[in-house]
Design an enzyme around this catalytic site. Structure first.
Site, PDB file in Angstrom:
ATOM      1  N   HIS A 125       0.848  -1.200   0.000  1.00  0.00           N
ATOM      2  CA  HIS A 125       0.000   0.000   0.000  1.00  0.00           C
ATOM      3  C   HIS A 125       0.880   1.245   0.000  1.00  0.00           C
ATOM      4  O   HIS A 125       2.092   1.165   0.199  1.00  0.00           O
ATOM      5  CB  HIS A 125      -0.919   0.008   1.226  1.00  0.00           C
ATOM      6  N   ASP A 127       0.928   4.978   2.019  1.00  0.00           N
ATOM      7  CA  ASP A 127       0.295   5.515   3.221  1.00  0.00           C
ATOM      8  C   ASP A 127      -0.690   6.643   2.896  1.00  0.00           C
ATOM      9  O   ASP A 127      -0.357   7.599   2.198  1.00  0.00           O
ATOM     10  CB  ASP A 127       1.365   6.038   4.197  1.00  0.00           C
ATOM     11  N   HIS A 272       4.825  -0.171   0.051  1.00  0.00           N
ATOM     12  CA  HIS A 272       5.502  -0.995   1.051  1.00  0.00           C
ATOM     13  C   HIS A 272       4.518  -2.022   1.611  1.00  0.00           C
ATOM     14  O   HIS A 272       3.298  -1.823   1.567  1.00  0.00           O
ATOM     15  CB  HIS A 272       6.117  -0.150   2.161  1.00  0.00           C
ATOM     16  N   ARG A 287       6.415   6.147  14.105  1.00  0.00           N
ATOM     17  CA  ARG A 287       6.190   6.676  12.755  1.00  0.00           C
ATOM     18  C   ARG A 287       5.710   8.123  12.773  1.00  0.00           C
ATOM     19  O   ARG A 287       4.903   8.510  13.619  1.00  0.00           O
ATOM     20  CB  ARG A 287       5.110   5.821  12.070  1.00  0.00           C
TER      21      ARG A 287
HETATM   22 FE   FE2 Z   1       2.107   1.816   5.676  1.00  0.00          FE
END
Ligand code: FE2
Length: 296
Positions: A125, A127, A272, A287
């Site tokens: 996908h 983000d 990723h 993150r």
């Molecule tokens: Fe992701």
């Protein structure tokens, strides 16, 4: 693994002593050595990092000891932090100072996960491709890592687009597709969107990167649901064929995490995915993302 310093070749005057760029795979990715991200980064060093990111799409810094503040300060060199689309009421309880920070973790305290996206495999996908202005870049820092699995695979979407047959390019250039995400889902089969409830947005299937001006495919197995203006069966068949084309090993770099790794990837031209790992082992990463523009 190649150990050629591309920075030395392309930036002889700008590469500060001891800062080197080492490609990680033929497909994409580079490790930058000789930078301590807890310390101020001068303009010459930042220029090497920014150029390496543009050229290699995913960059890795190893053996970093980063506080949340260090990570945020470095990320902000690339742009403003982007807020999280997930409503606060739906987030896991996290002990973070910045509301933009997300913990990716399977660790549970009192039975509740301390972070998001806790368990197992997660399909390819990009983000936040399900909102109007998806994340430009993602910074992910490894704090605890399982002994086996939980790797992140990265995919070069410039190369995947370039390698498409001309008739497929003609079919998808200028087309739009709907991207949607049911929070918590990790596979297409588990992503059962309710379009009244789950965030979704229609984006070009082929986007132009605003910096490189190159075309990149912008569809993915986890979140791209259907092609606008196309009959359901044809849309499903074309998307399936595209996903199979994209996910070829020749376009992929497989990253095995070490504690202290900071990775930065470009969501505009890469995908990723995460490999499976044991629920008996702890995994914790921190993150943040930087604000992107509306794809075109
Ligand atoms: Fe992701």
């Amino acid at each position: 693994m190649p150990s050629v310093s591309s920075s030395a070749a392309s930036h002889p005057a700008a590469a500060p002593r001891g800062v080197d760029v080492h490609p990680l795979s033929p497909a994409l990715g580079a490790e930058i050595r000789g930078v301590d991200l807890t310390r101020p980064i001068d303009e010459a060093t930042f220029s090497v990092i920014a150029d390496a990111w543009r050229e290699h799409l995913v960059i890795l810094f190893r053996d970093q000891v980063l506080s949340e503040e260090d990570q945020v300060r470095f990320a902000q060199r690339f742009g403003a932090l982007q807020g999280r689309p997930r409503p606060a009421s739906m987030r896991a309880e996290t002990a973070v100072k910045h509301p933009e920070i997300m913990l990716v973790s399977n660790i549970r305290e009192n039975g509740k996960p301390i972070g998001s996206l806790p368990d197992g495999e997660m399909q390819f996908h990009s983000d936040m491709c399900y909102i109007e202005q998806p994340a430009k870049g993602t910074f992910l820092y490894a704090i605890e890592i399982p002994s086996v699995g939980g790797d992140t695979h990265f995919l070069n979407m410039y190369a995947a687009y370039d390698a498409l047959p001309a008739e497929i390019k003609a079919k998808i250039d200028g087309r739009q597709a709907v991207n949607v995400f049911q929070y918590g889902s990790t596979s297409r089969e588990g992503n059962n969107p309710d379009f009244d409830e789950h965030p979704h947005y229609t984006h070009p299937m082929v986007r132009t990167h605003p910096d490189s001006r190159r075309k990149a495919l912008f569809v993915n197995r986890l979140m791209t649901w259907s092609i606008e203006g196309m009959e359901d069966a044809e849309s499903a068949a074309l998307l399936d064929a595209l996903f199979d084309h994209i996910e070829q090993p020749k376009f992929i770099y497989e990253h095995k995490w070490r504690v202290g790794d900071l990775l930065l990837w470009d969501n505009r031209c890469t995908l990723h995915a995460r490999t499976d790992f044991s629920d008996k082992e702890r995994r914790l990463l921190r993150r943040c993302v930087i604000q992107g523009d509306k794809p075109y």
